[in-house]
Design an enzyme around this catalytic site. Structure first.
Site, PDB file in Angstrom:
ATOM      1  CB  CYS A   3      11.591   1.889   4.196  1.00 49.14           C
ATOM      2  SG  CYS A   3      11.843   3.481   5.023  1.00 49.14           S
ATOM      3  CB  SER A  17       1.664   1.192  -1.636  1.00 50.16           C
ATOM      4  OG  SER A  17       1.699   1.040  -0.247  1.00 50.16           O
ATOM      5  CD  GLU A  32      -2.875  -8.871  -1.631  1.00 47.48           C
ATOM      6  OE1 GLU A  32      -2.678  -9.701  -0.718  1.00 47.48           O
ATOM      7  OE2 GLU A  32      -1.963  -8.359  -2.304  1.00 47.48           O
ATOM      8  CB  CYS A  85      14.278   7.642   3.111  1.00 48.63           C
ATOM      9  SG  CYS A  85      14.482   6.600   4.562  1.00 48.63           S
ATOM     10  CG  ASP A 140       8.582  -2.500  -2.047  1.00 55.17           C
ATOM     11  OD1 ASP A 140       8.887  -1.333  -2.361  1.00 55.17           O
ATOM     12  OD2 ASP A 140       8.100  -2.803  -0.939  1.00 55.17           O
ATOM     13  CB  ALA A 171       7.940   8.363  -1.383  1.00 51.79           C
ATOM     14  CB  THR A 192      10.146   4.438  -0.310  1.00 49.44           C
ATOM     15  OG1 THR A 192      10.114   5.309  -1.453  1.00 49.44           O
ATOM     16  CG2 THR A 192      11.589   4.260   0.151  1.00 49.44           C
TER      17      THR A 192
END
Length: 415
Positions: A171, A23, A45, A351, A308, A319, A317
């Protein structure tokens, strides 16, 4: 489609190298290229698939199609970026160089570190060997989330265990969300009173932001779930349907307890990748060290982090990554152009706590647990509107907005 560099012995120098195609990595690449289309950016990646992981809890609750959570990596890499299909192996920040696992290397002017974290299944003895069978599942893996729903649908009596390891994890609400959706299904089916539900947490609090604990506790009580704090999953014997927990008492003494189960939803410990932990970029805990406001590395000015893998205390998260992307994109370009960095990240994370099918407590907060609600509503109230946001709108925004460099409601505070 993006230019694809061969994974074998990739070499080259780029304006920016982005480590990770999750993300944060895809989002920040897209945002940078929207601002400066002429930038030469490499995305490192190895995976050929990209996942929308926030929906896996819904998959495990029977409310989302798992095939809608995955797309080919080639479809999400921004068109003007170079996709280096290789794994990162090590950082040489003094030389502005990234080593690759295939023996290649990439040079850069700026580096963005966002490889995510590692799910350490092996830290729980016997867990990896029994995942996906013997009643053992986890919504933290794409192919297992449908098995969670299969187990939930099939269980009409017995004991269901849900676990949460020590923080930090991605999360932090996901382990208990799996429990709530399962319990809601059993309640609607009239079998909840025949199922012993237990939530084992390695920590001492149900949720890290105290404001949201009372509404969550009302659902814990509604479902009759037993909370066991300071109880960490240590070993699993799937064939015997037994799990062992290391339980810490008030004096810090640890004893091992055995529990039988009919269903076990296990969440693994989560750690930095070895190539990051063992590098000069890592802080004391092994995460990429960053200034919590600018997301710039404190020792290597041309290095930024997002997602992360960073050391900031925000919730891990998608978000959070959404707002970190803007911070990194704006600040990195300012650095390149010799300007002061204009954006400060406030620790925002979100969350959406799915406490029952059709209702969500939308927890949004920043550093220090400060509430940062997007909407002028009481955030502690479970709402159907928040469920629609979680289940319908946010997946669309993810694929069509965040990964495309469209920064809707994503701007943190300026200086």
């Amino acid at each position: 489609m993006s230019k694809d560099a061969t994974a074998r012995g990739a070499q080259g120098d780029f304006d920016i190298v982005v480590v990770g195609g999750g993300s944060a990595g895809i989002g920040v690449t897209a945002s940078l290229l929207r601002r400066r289309p002429d930038l030469r950016i490499a995305v490192v990646e190895p995976s050929d698939r990209h996942y929308y992981q926030p929906a896996w809890t819904l998959v495990g609750g029977g409310a989302f199609d798992v095939t809608r959570t995955v797309r080919p990596m080639a479809d999400v890499i921004p068109r003007r970026a170079v996709w280096v299909r290789a794994a990162a192996a090590g950082f040489e920040p003094e030389r502005n160089r990234l080593r690759l696992a295939d023996g290649g290397a990439l040079g850069y002017r700026q580096l963005i570190v966002c490889p995510g974290l590692r799910l350490a299944w092996e830290k729980v003895e016997g867990l990896d060997a029994t995942l996906g069978r013997n009643g053992v599942t986890s919504n933290y893996r794409y192919e297992l989330a449908p098995y969670t729903w299969e187990l939930v649908r099939g269980l009409e009596s017995g004991r269901a265990l849900f676990t949460q390891p020590a923080m930090p994890i991605k999360c932090a609400g996901a382990p208990q969300k799996a429990m709530y959706l399962a319990c809601d299904h059993w309640r609607r089916g009239g079998v909840l009173d025949r199922i012993q539900v237990e939530f084992d947490l390695a920590g001492a609090a149900l949720f890290g932001v105290p404001t949201f604990v009372p509404p969550l506790m009302r659902y814990v009580e509604r479902y009759g779930a037993a909370l066991r704090f300071n109880s960490n999953l240590a070993a699993v014997d799937g064939g015997a349907r037994k799990a062992w927990f290391d339980v810490k008492d008030a004096d810090g003494n640890v004893r091992r307890e055995e529990r039988a189960f009919d269903m076990l939803h296990a969440v693994p410990p989560q750690l930095p990748h070895d190539f990051l932990r063992d590098s000069p970029l890592a802080g004391a805990a092994g995460w990429c060290e960053v200034d919590p406001a600018t997301l710039q590395h404190p020792r290597y000015a041309n290095v930024f982090g997002a997602g992360d893998a960073i050391s900031a205390s925000n919730a891990k998260t998608a978000a959070a990554a959404r707002k970190q992307i803007v911070t990194v994109a704006e600040n990195l370009i300012a650095l390149r152009e010799g300007r002061p960095m204009p954006v400060r990240y406030d620790g925002y994370g979100s969350c959406p706590l799915t406490v029952e099918r059709g209702r969500v407590v939308l927890a949004e907060f920043g550093y220090g647990g400060r509430l940062l609600p997007t909407f002028p509503l009481d955030p502690t109230v479970p709402r159907r509107s928040a469920w629609l946001l979680k289940a319908r709108l946010l997946p669309w925004v993810y694929w069509n907005g965040m990964l495309k460099g469209r920064e809707w409601l994503a701007h943190p505070l300026g200086n």
